[in-house]
Design a protein around this motif. Structure first.
Motif, PDB file in Angstrom:
ATOM      1  N   SER A   7      -4.635   5.532   7.241  1.00 38.67           N
ATOM      2  CA  SER A   7      -3.212   5.215   7.195  1.00 38.67           C
ATOM      3  C   SER A   7      -2.566   5.613   8.511  1.00 38.67           C
ATOM      4  N   LYS A   8      -1.573   4.843   8.873  1.00 39.98           N
ATOM      5  CA  LYS A   8      -0.851   5.068  10.120  1.00 39.98           C
ATOM      6  C   LYS A   8       0.210   6.138   9.890  1.00 39.98           C
ATOM      7  N   THR A   9       0.555   6.829  10.951  1.00 41.78           N
ATOM      8  CA  THR A   9       1.522   7.920  10.849  1.00 41.78           C
ATOM      9  C   THR A   9       2.795   7.552  11.590  1.00 41.78           C
ATOM     10  N   TYR A  32       2.125   4.783   4.493  1.00 43.94           N
ATOM     11  CA  TYR A  32       2.191   5.448   5.795  1.00 43.94           C
ATOM     12  C   TYR A  32       2.258   6.958   5.591  1.00 43.94           C
ATOM     13  N   LYS A 124       5.849  -2.615  10.251  1.00 44.05           N
ATOM     14  CA  LYS A 124       4.570  -3.352  10.155  1.00 44.05           C
ATOM     15  C   LYS A 124       4.319  -4.192  11.402  1.00 44.05           C
TER      16      LYS A 124
END
Length: 128
Positions: A7-9, A32, A124
């Motif tokens: 997952s992106k932070t 996120y 996104k």
């Protein structure tokens, strides 16, 4: 090992706990990870101690405003930090022109009150 992408932070720099909590909930629903900075003095500290994929920068945060923080991020020696997408969030976008945002290094901006669909869409767009 799961096949899910990591997952992106997102770093949220915001002093209003109401907006902070709402924004965090919306982004956590999108999977996120969230790192918080309550004022401009915390932004670089957080970026230097956490790998972050995108910054949501409230322009009117205390200690150092979002424009100053953005300039500091852009001037940072580490390309992992100075190339981050920075999305400005401001309740008074009229105080700044898009040219001023670009000059400071802002990637994009969202007006307040936040449209959460737009928030998710813009995040996104830059983070995936």
């Amino acid at each position: 090992m799961s096949a899910e992408p990591a997952s992106k932070t997102i770093l949220i720099a915001e002093d209003s706990s109401v907006i902070l909590n709402l924004t965090r909930k919306i982004l956590e629903l999108q999977k996120y990870k969230i790192v918080l900075a309550k004022n401009g003095g915390e932004v670089l500290k957080q970026l230097e101690s956490n790998p972050v994929d995108c910054v949501l920068m409230d322009i009117n945060i205390p200690v150092k405003d979002g424009m100053q923080c953005t300039r500091e991020i852009r001037a940072h020696a580490d390309p992992k930090i100075n190339k981050l997408p920075i999305i400005a969030i401001t309740g008074n976008a009229n105080n700044y022109s898009m040219d001023q945002f670009r000059e400071a290094g802002v990637t994009d901006y969202l007006p307040k009150p936040l449209d959460f669909d737009a928030l998710v869409r813009v995040v996104k767009q830059y983070v995936g």
